[in-house]
Design an enzyme around this catalytic site. Structure first.
Site, PDB file in Angstrom:
ATOM      1  N   ASN A  43      -9.147  -0.260   6.585  1.00 54.61           N
ATOM      2  CA  ASN A  43      -8.330  -1.255   7.280  1.00 54.61           C
ATOM      3  C   ASN A  43      -8.142  -0.789   8.730  1.00 54.61           C
ATOM      4  O   ASN A  43      -7.543   0.259   8.971  1.00 54.61           O
ATOM      5  CB  ASN A  43      -6.988  -1.357   6.545  1.00 54.61           C
ATOM      6  CG  ASN A  43      -6.028  -2.346   7.172  1.00 54.61           C
ATOM      7  OD1 ASN A  43      -6.205  -2.769   8.300  1.00 54.61           O
ATOM      8  ND2 ASN A  43      -4.992  -2.702   6.429  1.00 54.61           N
TER       9      ASN A  43
ATOM     10  N   CYS B 209      -1.776  -6.350  12.031  1.00 54.01           N
ATOM     11  CA  CYS B 209      -3.076  -6.791  11.508  1.00 54.01           C
ATOM     12  C   CYS B 209      -3.392  -8.240  11.878  1.00 54.01           C
ATOM     13  O   CYS B 209      -4.543  -8.664  11.821  1.00 54.01           O
ATOM     14  CB  CYS B 209      -3.118  -6.620   9.998  1.00 54.01           C
ATOM     15  SG  CYS B 209      -2.780  -4.933   9.498  1.00 54.01           S
TER      16      CYS B 209
ATOM     17  N   HIS C 243      -8.992 -10.458   7.081  1.00 51.22           N
ATOM     18  CA  HIS C 243      -8.558  -9.120   7.475  1.00 51.22           C
ATOM     19  C   HIS C 243      -8.983  -8.169   6.358  1.00 51.22           C
ATOM     20  O   HIS C 243      -8.739  -8.430   5.180  1.00 51.22           O
ATOM     21  CB  HIS C 243      -7.039  -9.128   7.654  1.00 51.22           C
ATOM     22  CG  HIS C 243      -6.446  -7.774   7.772  1.00 51.22           C
ATOM     23  ND1 HIS C 243      -7.001  -6.799   8.574  1.00 51.22           N
ATOM     24  CD2 HIS C 243      -5.354  -7.217   7.180  1.00 51.22           C
ATOM     25  CE1 HIS C 243      -6.269  -5.698   8.463  1.00 51.22           C
ATOM     26  NE2 HIS C 243      -5.278  -5.925   7.632  1.00 51.22           N
TER      27      HIS C 243
HETATM   28  O1  UT7 Z   1      -2.821  -4.635   6.625  1.00 52.66           O
HETATM   29  C1  UT7 Z   1      -1.836  -4.440   5.682  1.00 52.66           C
HETATM   30  C2  UT7 Z   1      -1.708  -2.961   5.412  1.00 52.66           C
HETATM   31  N1  UT7 Z   1      -1.382  -2.675   4.067  1.00 52.66           N
HETATM   32  C3  UT7 Z   1      -2.281  -2.347   3.136  1.00 52.66           C
HETATM   33  O2  UT7 Z   1      -3.452  -2.317   3.387  1.00 52.66           O
HETATM   34  C4  UT7 Z   1      -1.762  -1.986   1.759  1.00 52.66           C
HETATM   35  C5  UT7 Z   1      -1.823  -3.034   0.744  1.00 52.66           C
HETATM   36  N2  UT7 Z   1      -1.581  -2.427  -0.588  1.00 52.66           N
HETATM   37  C6  UT7 Z   1      -2.535  -1.810  -1.254  1.00 52.66           C
HETATM   38  O3  UT7 Z   1      -3.662  -1.775  -0.808  1.00 52.66           O
HETATM   39  C7  UT7 Z   1      -2.207  -1.193  -2.595  1.00 52.66           C
HETATM   40  O4  UT7 Z   1      -0.872  -1.488  -2.953  1.00 52.66           O
HETATM   41  C8  UT7 Z   1      -2.430   0.336  -2.624  1.00 52.66           C
HETATM   42  C9  UT7 Z   1      -3.923   0.622  -2.520  1.00 52.66           C
HETATM   43  C10 UT7 Z   1      -1.697   0.985  -1.463  1.00 52.66           C
HETATM   44  C11 UT7 Z   1      -1.926   0.919  -3.903  1.00 52.66           C
HETATM   45  O5  UT7 Z   1      -2.528   0.293  -5.011  1.00 52.66           O
HETATM   46  P1  UT7 Z   1      -1.630  -0.140  -6.260  1.00 52.66           P
HETATM   47  O6  UT7 Z   1      -2.532  -0.655  -7.284  1.00 52.66           O
HETATM   48  O7  UT7 Z   1      -0.574  -1.066  -5.723  1.00 52.66           O
HETATM   49  O8  UT7 Z   1      -1.070   1.241  -6.757  1.00 52.66           O
HETATM   50  P2  UT7 Z   1       0.443   1.725  -6.893  1.00 52.66           P
HETATM   51  O9  UT7 Z   1       1.143   1.699  -5.583  1.00 52.66           O
HETATM   52  O10 UT7 Z   1       1.023   0.960  -8.022  1.00 52.66           O
HETATM   53  O11 UT7 Z   1       0.262   3.221  -7.308  1.00 52.66           O
HETATM   54  C12 UT7 Z   1      -0.307   3.572  -8.513  1.00 52.66           C
HETATM   55  C13 UT7 Z   1      -0.357   5.071  -8.621  1.00 52.66           C
HETATM   56  C14 UT7 Z   1       0.938   5.773  -8.239  1.00 52.66           C
HETATM   57  O12 UT7 Z   1       1.122   6.839  -9.141  1.00 52.66           O
HETATM   58  P3  UT7 Z   1       2.218   6.744 -10.320  1.00 52.66           P
HETATM   59  O13 UT7 Z   1       3.524   6.543  -9.620  1.00 52.66           O
HETATM   60  O14 UT7 Z   1       1.781   5.570 -11.144  1.00 52.66           O
HETATM   61  O15 UT7 Z   1       2.062   8.056 -11.006  1.00 52.66           O
HETATM   62  C15 UT7 Z   1       0.637   6.329  -6.880  1.00 52.66           C
HETATM   63  O16 UT7 Z   1       1.366   7.505  -6.595  1.00 52.66           O
HETATM   64  O17 UT7 Z   1      -1.372   5.585  -7.752  1.00 52.66           O
HETATM   65  C16 UT7 Z   1      -0.821   6.666  -6.990  1.00 52.66           C
HETATM   66  N3  UT7 Z   1      -1.491   6.732  -5.725  1.00 52.66           N
HETATM   67  C17 UT7 Z   1      -2.618   7.446  -5.537  1.00 52.66           C
HETATM   68  N4  UT7 Z   1      -3.348   8.188  -6.363  1.00 52.66           N
HETATM   69  C18 UT7 Z   1      -4.451   8.771  -5.857  1.00 52.66           C
HETATM   70  C19 UT7 Z   1      -1.156   6.142  -4.551  1.00 52.66           C
HETATM   71  N5  UT7 Z   1      -2.036   6.453  -3.604  1.00 52.66           N
HETATM   72  C20 UT7 Z   1      -2.949   7.267  -4.184  1.00 52.66           C
HETATM   73  C21 UT7 Z   1      -4.118   7.907  -3.724  1.00 52.66           C
HETATM   74  N6  UT7 Z   1      -4.829   8.633  -4.598  1.00 52.66           N
HETATM   75  N7  UT7 Z   1      -4.548   7.801  -2.453  1.00 52.66           N
END
Ligand code: UT7
Length: 337
Positions: free
Chosen positions: A294, A124, A264
């Site tokens: 992204n 990125c 970004h």
């Molecule tokens: O250029 C760099 C590239 N990287 C990125 O762009 C990623 C950066 N990180 C993020 O954008 C965020 O960490 C995410 C959007 C990926 C996740 O958001 P979060 O607030 O950190 O959520 P989390 O990982 O704490 O997950 C919360 C819950 C989980 O469920 P449980 O374990 O609490 O039951 C996940 O399994 O959300 C669940 N989850 C989803 N639910 C519905 C994860 N992805 C999804 C989804 N739809 N697509």
């Protein structure tokens, strides 16, 4: 009237951005479409990321082809012919093939007959790193005109059974033409930064297909050729380095000098958290993440071109472009438009 100096105080040539371009594929993949593929919802995606849709390359469309379209627009904007280019840098982690470099095909298709070229793999941060390389070549006098493209087809390395990654990314390309400030007449390159948080390189990776895990039946079965990511770790890292980079610019230039921040396009919540950390309002940010998700190395130059079209690159004011991602590589580009 005084003529602006062509050299910076340290004696190197001053560098500007003569042109910007972008290209995104036609096909839209909406959150509603993803609801049919993985266990997710439009509400979750919008709330947690700000993304509503992303673009997906057509079958047969390749990274060099998308880069070509963005590059042509940037060259047209710059009123520079391809044969005038000295160097073509293509920032990508999803090039046409492992080798030769995607920039070789891009250069040939573009008609950049005099140019050398290479690819730059910093995920990125690739465009921001490539822009600093371009500027250094021009400052030193080694090159006059350099094309930097960020182009990605991430949809080809996404696992559409993994909701943690597949909802976040999209395809696209953006380009910038760097030359002397005298010739460009705008977009003065004022510097930037490049860094890496070593030891974190497994948090976000495509593990299979390189020399560490060459392609075998086993690597394919284990789905190692798809992107893997520990989202929360990336989230925290991104907020920290984004805020740090903007704070450094604030400390040096002050708030009133900043016209726009074009980060970004990673996640709307990351952008909001970083802006809150440095105490700046969200209306200073240019964002298009809702439409493209992204797009890795393509995200900053696509957003720069759209910011130009929207009148958000204000003449005389600073544009700050912080980027961060796999590696964990981070860096920013600072331009006075
Ligand atoms: O250029 C760099 C590239 N990287 C990125 O762009 C990623 C950066 N990180 C993020 O954008 C965020 O960490 C995410 C959007 C990926 C996740 O958001 P979060 O607030 O950190 O959520 P989390 O990982 O704490 O997950 C919360 C819950 C989980 O469920 P449980 O374990 O609490 O039951 C996940 O399994 O959300 C669940 N989850 C989803 N639910 C519905 C994860 N992805 C999804 C989804 N739809 N697509």
């Amino acid at each position: 009237m005084t003529t602006p100096p062509t050299q910076s105080p340290n004696g190197s040539r001053r560098v500007g951005i003569a042109g910007l371009g972008r290209y995104v594929p036609e096909r839209r993949l909406t959150n509603a479409d993803l609801e049919k593929i993985v266990d997710t919802s439009d509400e979750w995606i919008v709330q947690r990321t700000g993304i509503r849709e992303r673009r997906i390359a057509a079958p047969g469309e390749d990274t060099s082809g998308m880069a070509l379209r963005a590059a042509r627009q940037a060259l047209e904007d710059a009123r520079i012919n391809p044969e005038e280019l000295d160097l073509v840098i293509c920032a990508t982690v999803t090039g046409d093939q492992p080798f030769p470099a995607t920039s070789c095909r891009l250069g040939k298709d573009l008609g950049a007959t005099r140019a050398g070229g290479f690819d730059l793999g910093a995920a990125c941060s690739g465009f921001v790193f490539g822009s600093q390389v371009a500027a250094s070549f021009i400052q030193s006098g080694a090159c006059q005109k350099v094309l930097v493209v960020g182009a990605e087809i991430l949809s080809r390395i996404l696992d559409y059974t993994d909701r943690n990654t597949c909802v976040l990314f999209g395809d696209g390309a953006g380009a910038a033409v760097f030359t002397t400030l005298e010739r460009a007449g705008r977009g003065e390159f004022l510097g930037g930064s490049m860094g890496m948080d070593g030891g974190s390189e497994d948090i976000l990776a495509q593990p299979g297909g390189g020399s560490r895990f060459p392609a075998t039946h086993e690597t394919v079965e284990k789905r190692l050729h798809y992107m893997k990511m520990g989202g929360t770790k990336v989230f925290k890292f991104a907020v920290r380095v984004f805020a740090q980079m903007v704070q450094n610019v604030l400390d040096r230039y002050g708030r009133d000098d900043i016209g726009v921040i074009i980060p970004h396009q990673v996640n709307q919540r990351i952008i909001e958290s970083a802006m809150e950390t440095v105490g700046l309002p969200m209306d200073m940010v240019f964002s298009n993440i809702d439409r493209y998700g992204n797009t890795s190395a393509a995200s900053v130059p696509i957003a720069m071109r759209e910011a130009l079209e929207a009148g958000r690159l204000v003449p005389g004011k600073l544009a700050v472009m912080p980027a961060f991602g796999a590696g964990m590589a981070w860096g920013h580009l600072l331009v006075r438009w």
